[in-house]
Scaffold this motif. Structure first.
Motif, PDB file in Angstrom:
ATOM      1  N   GLY A   1       0.847  -1.190   0.000  1.00 62.11           N
ATOM      2  CA  GLY A   1       0.000   0.000   0.000  1.00 62.11           C
ATOM      3  C   GLY A   1       0.880   1.237   0.000  1.00 62.11           C
ATOM      4  N   PRO A   2       0.383   2.345   0.503  1.00 61.79           N
ATOM      5  CA  PRO A   2      -0.938   2.536   1.114  1.00 61.79           C
ATOM      6  C   PRO A   2      -1.977   3.032   0.108  1.00 61.79           C
ATOM      7  CG  PRO A   2       0.397   4.475   1.512  1.00 61.79           C
ATOM      8  CD  PRO A   2       1.242   3.529   0.699  1.00 61.79           C
ATOM      9  N   TRP A   3      -3.251   2.983   0.543  1.00 60.29           N
ATOM     10  CA  TRP A   3      -4.371   3.561  -0.190  1.00 60.29           C
ATOM     11  C   TRP A   3      -5.146   4.460   0.775  1.00 60.29           C
ATOM     12  CZ3 TRP A   3      -3.035  -1.606  -0.266  1.00 60.29           C
ATOM     13  CH2 TRP A   3      -2.621  -2.132  -1.497  1.00 60.29           C
ATOM     14  N   PHE A   4      -5.921   5.415   0.216  1.00 61.38           N
ATOM     15  CA  PHE A   4      -6.650   6.355   1.070  1.00 61.38           C
ATOM     16  C   PHE A   4      -8.083   6.512   0.583  1.00 61.38           C
ATOM     17  CE2 PHE A   4      -2.203   7.274   1.517  1.00 61.38           C
ATOM     18  CZ  PHE A   4      -2.053   7.499   2.877  1.00 61.38           C
ATOM     19  N   SER A   5      -9.003   6.544   1.547  1.00 64.20           N
ATOM     20  CA  SER A   5     -10.414   6.728   1.226  1.00 64.20           C
ATOM     21  C   SER A   5     -11.133   7.236   2.465  1.00 64.20           C
ATOM     22  CB  SER A   5     -11.041   5.397   0.774  1.00 64.20           C
ATOM     23  OG  SER A   5     -12.424   5.537   0.549  1.00 64.20           O
ATOM     24  N   GLY A   6     -11.994   8.252   2.286  1.00 59.37           N
ATOM     25  CA  GLY A   6     -12.827   8.740   3.379  1.00 59.37           C
ATOM     26  C   GLY A   6     -12.054   9.263   4.568  1.00 59.37           C
TER      27      GLY A   6
ATOM     28  N   ALA B   1      -3.667 -18.697 -11.475  1.00 60.09           N
ATOM     29  CA  ALA B   1      -2.950 -17.639 -12.193  1.00 60.09           C
ATOM     30  C   ALA B   1      -3.592 -16.275 -12.006  1.00 60.09           C
ATOM     31  CB  ALA B   1      -2.871 -17.967 -13.692  1.00 60.09           C
ATOM     32  N   LEU B   2      -4.779 -16.222 -11.420  1.00 54.10           N
ATOM     33  CA  LEU B   2      -5.481 -14.944 -11.231  1.00 54.10           C
ATOM     34  C   LEU B   2      -5.037 -14.342  -9.906  1.00 54.10           C
ATOM     35  CD1 LEU B   2      -9.013 -16.106 -12.366  1.00 54.10           C
ATOM     36  CD2 LEU B   2      -7.418 -14.702 -13.663  1.00 54.10           C
ATOM     37  N   THR B   3      -3.906 -13.652  -9.952  1.00 51.55           N
ATOM     38  CA  THR B   3      -3.269 -13.220  -8.707  1.00 51.55           C
ATOM     39  C   THR B   3      -3.312 -11.722  -8.488  1.00 51.55           C
ATOM     40  OG1 THR B   3      -1.127 -13.090  -9.812  1.00 51.55           O
ATOM     41  CG2 THR B   3      -1.700 -15.178  -8.723  1.00 51.55           C
ATOM     42  N   SER B   4      -3.982 -10.951  -9.351  1.00 50.24           N
ATOM     43  CA  SER B   4      -4.052  -9.513  -9.155  1.00 50.24           C
ATOM     44  C   SER B   4      -5.345  -8.997  -9.758  1.00 50.24           C
ATOM     45  CB  SER B   4      -2.847  -8.791  -9.775  1.00 50.24           C
ATOM     46  OG  SER B   4      -2.984  -8.753 -11.186  1.00 50.24           O
ATOM     47  N   LEU B   5      -5.752  -7.819  -9.304  1.00 47.16           N
ATOM     48  CA  LEU B   5      -6.954  -7.223  -9.854  1.00 47.16           C
ATOM     49  C   LEU B   5      -6.762  -6.822 -11.308  1.00 47.16           C
ATOM     50  CD1 LEU B   5      -7.961  -5.107  -6.751  1.00 47.16           C
ATOM     51  CD2 LEU B   5      -9.060  -7.167  -7.566  1.00 47.16           C
ATOM     52  N   ALA B   6      -5.541  -6.433 -11.654  1.00 42.67           N
ATOM     53  CA  ALA B   6      -5.247  -6.066 -13.045  1.00 42.67           C
ATOM     54  C   ALA B   6      -5.354  -7.277 -13.951  1.00 42.67           C
ATOM     55  CB  ALA B   6      -3.870  -5.443 -13.160  1.00 42.67           C
ATOM     56  N   GLY B   7      -4.938  -8.460 -13.452  1.00 35.07           N
ATOM     57  CA  GLY B   7      -4.974  -9.671 -14.257  1.00 35.07           C
ATOM     58  C   GLY B   7      -6.366 -10.184 -14.469  1.00 35.07           C
TER      59      GLY B   7
ATOM     60  N   SER C   1      -4.656 -16.757   2.442  1.00 31.86           N
ATOM     61  CA  SER C   1      -5.293 -16.107   1.293  1.00 31.86           C
ATOM     62  C   SER C   1      -4.377 -15.100   0.611  1.00 31.86           C
ATOM     63  CB  SER C   1      -6.585 -15.406   1.731  1.00 31.86           C
ATOM     64  OG  SER C   1      -6.346 -14.485   2.778  1.00 31.86           O
ATOM     65  N   ASN C   2      -3.331 -14.627   1.294  1.00 27.21           N
ATOM     66  CA  ASN C   2      -2.301 -13.778   0.688  1.00 27.21           C
ATOM     67  C   ASN C   2      -2.861 -12.591  -0.099  1.00 27.21           C
ATOM     68  OD1 ASN C   2      -0.174 -15.386   1.661  1.00 27.21           O
ATOM     69  ND2 ASN C   2      -0.398 -16.798  -0.047  1.00 27.21           N
ATOM     70  N   PRO C   3      -3.381 -11.558   0.566  1.00 26.54           N
ATOM     71  CA  PRO C   3      -3.877 -10.371  -0.134  1.00 26.54           C
ATOM     72  C   PRO C   3      -2.735  -9.650  -0.846  1.00 26.54           C
ATOM     73  CG  PRO C   3      -3.743  -9.960   2.227  1.00 26.54           C
ATOM     74  CD  PRO C   3      -3.484 -11.428   2.033  1.00 26.54           C
ATOM     75  N   THR C   4      -2.979  -9.248  -2.104  1.00 27.99           N
ATOM     76  CA  THR C   4      -1.904  -8.651  -2.900  1.00 27.99           C
ATOM     77  C   THR C   4      -2.182  -7.227  -3.355  1.00 27.99           C
ATOM     78  OG1 THR C   4      -2.839  -9.546  -4.945  1.00 27.99           O
ATOM     79  CG2 THR C   4      -1.203 -10.898  -3.800  1.00 27.99           C
ATOM     80  N   ALA C   5      -3.454  -6.820  -3.483  1.00 23.61           N
ATOM     81  CA  ALA C   5      -3.750  -5.488  -4.008  1.00 23.61           C
ATOM     82  C   ALA C   5      -5.138  -5.060  -3.565  1.00 23.61           C
ATOM     83  CB  ALA C   5      -3.664  -5.479  -5.541  1.00 23.61           C
ATOM     84  N   LEU C   6      -5.333  -3.750  -3.498  1.00 24.22           N
ATOM     85  CA  LEU C   6      -6.627  -3.178  -3.172  1.00 24.22           C
ATOM     86  C   LEU C   6      -7.033  -2.210  -4.273  1.00 24.22           C
ATOM     87  CD1 LEU C   6      -7.948  -1.928   0.210  1.00 24.22           C
ATOM     88  CD2 LEU C   6      -7.922  -0.325  -1.690  1.00 24.22           C
TER      89      LEU C   6
ATOM     90  N   HIS D   1     -18.403   4.213  -6.269  1.00 28.57           N
ATOM     91  CA  HIS D   1     -18.943   3.403  -5.172  1.00 28.57           C
ATOM     92  C   HIS D   1     -18.190   3.753  -3.886  1.00 28.57           C
ATOM     93  CE1 HIS D   1     -21.317   0.803  -7.865  1.00 28.57           C
ATOM     94  NE2 HIS D   1     -20.303   0.950  -8.702  1.00 28.57           N
ATOM     95  N   PRO D   2     -18.495   4.894  -3.283  1.00 28.27           N
ATOM     96  CA  PRO D   2     -17.778   5.312  -2.065  1.00 28.27           C
ATOM     97  C   PRO D   2     -17.884   4.265  -0.966  1.00 28.27           C
ATOM     98  CG  PRO D   2     -19.176   7.083  -2.894  1.00 28.27           C
ATOM     99  CD  PRO D   2     -19.541   5.857  -3.671  1.00 28.27           C
ATOM    100  N   GLY D   3     -16.764   4.002  -0.325  1.00 30.04           N
ATOM    101  CA  GLY D   3     -16.771   3.060   0.783  1.00 30.04           C
ATOM    102  C   GLY D   3     -16.707   1.603   0.384  1.00 30.04           C
ATOM    103  N   VAL D   4     -16.492   1.330  -0.909  1.00 33.05           N
ATOM    104  CA  VAL D   4     -16.397  -0.059  -1.373  1.00 33.05           C
ATOM    105  C   VAL D   4     -15.036  -0.273  -2.033  1.00 33.05           C
ATOM    106  CG1 VAL D   4     -17.354  -1.857  -2.874  1.00 33.05           C
ATOM    107  CG2 VAL D   4     -18.881  -0.230  -1.727  1.00 33.05           C
ATOM    108  N   ALA D   5     -14.397  -1.375  -1.701  1.00 28.98           N
ATOM    109  CA  ALA D   5     -13.099  -1.700  -2.289  1.00 28.98           C
ATOM    110  C   ALA D   5     -13.031  -3.188  -2.587  1.00 28.98           C
ATOM    111  CB  ALA D   5     -11.973  -1.307  -1.336  1.00 28.98           C
ATOM    112  N   TRP D   6     -12.206  -3.537  -3.571  1.00 25.92           N
ATOM    113  CA  TRP D   6     -11.915  -4.940  -3.850  1.00 25.92           C
ATOM    114  C   TRP D   6     -10.502  -5.238  -3.371  1.00 25.92           C
ATOM    115  CZ3 TRP D   6     -13.609  -6.021  -9.623  1.00 25.92           C
ATOM    116  CH2 TRP D   6     -15.016  -6.022  -9.690  1.00 25.92           C
TER     117      TRP D   6
END
Length: 204
Positions: free
Chosen positions: A89-94, A198-204, A133-138, A144-149
């Motif tokens: 990260g980091p990411w920022f929201s709200g 093989a689906l290891t990122s949101l971009a992929g 589960s190894n989170p890799t990206a947000l 959609h305020p307040g919603v993230a993948w």
């Protein structure tokens, strides 16, 4: 004399710290907290991040978060804060900041989305994901305020059974899972062009 001293230090260093201890010694010299058991915590002084335009930088190797002043064009070392393992990260929201962490690397494999206050870099809330589960990206969803993948990469330990997109409600700090293995299987929305592992990122 200085040259001789440098040679002596280089000669003695491996003997003093052993084959695997060089990095530990360098971490201590750099001010990194001493490693302890996975449940131990390192007290950190409260931080007050100066007002003004800032960038926030996370280093994965040093597990640190630090502010960079755009007005002064320099890192603000007094804002350095040590994070949990493998921070991304980091990411920022709200008005809040977020980073992902594989919090502890033993067989328990804890993973989390951690919310922090940009004004002090102190942790506010923690949302835990499934083991291994190894989170890799947000990804913050536009419109959609307040919603993230959050992309959950899965692991060879469970044959990538935890591959998923975690749909996070940042306000309630809860999530639901969209199973990527089902999406990529026969009849899935993605089809059979790529396996779930093989689906290891949101971009992929």
């Amino acid at each position: 004399m200085a040259h001789s001293l440098r040679i002596a230090l280089l000669t003695l260093l491996p003997a003093l710290v052993g084959c695997g201890g060089v990095q530990d010694l360098l971490d201590q010299l750099a001010g990194k907290p001493e490693a302890r058991d996975s449940g131990a915590s390192v007290p950190q002084p409260s931080i007050s991040v100066p007002s003004g335009p800032q960038l926030f930088c996370i280093t994965n190797v040093g597990h640190t978060l630090v502010a960079f002043s755009l007005a002064e064009h320099q890192v603000l070392p007094e804002t350095r804060r040590y994070l949990d393992l493998d921070p991304v990260g980091p990411w920022f929201s709200g008005g809040y900041g977020y980073y992902l962490s594989r919090v502890e690397t033993s067989g328990a494999g804890s993973n989390a989305l951690i919310e922090f206050l940009p004004q002090s870099l102190a942790e506010r809330r923690r949302l835990k994901f499934p083991v291994n589960s190894n989170p890799t990206a947000l990804l913050l969803l536009p419109g959609h305020p307040g919603v993230a993948w959050v992309a959950l990469r899965g692991s060879t330990f469970d044959n990538f059974a935890t591959n998923a997109i975690a749909v996070v409600n940042l306000n309630a700090f809860t999530y639901s899972l969209a199973d990527l293995n089902a999406l990529s299987g026969p009849g899935g929305a993605i089809g059979t062009r790529v396996g779930g592992e093989a689906l290891t990122s949101l971009a992929g």
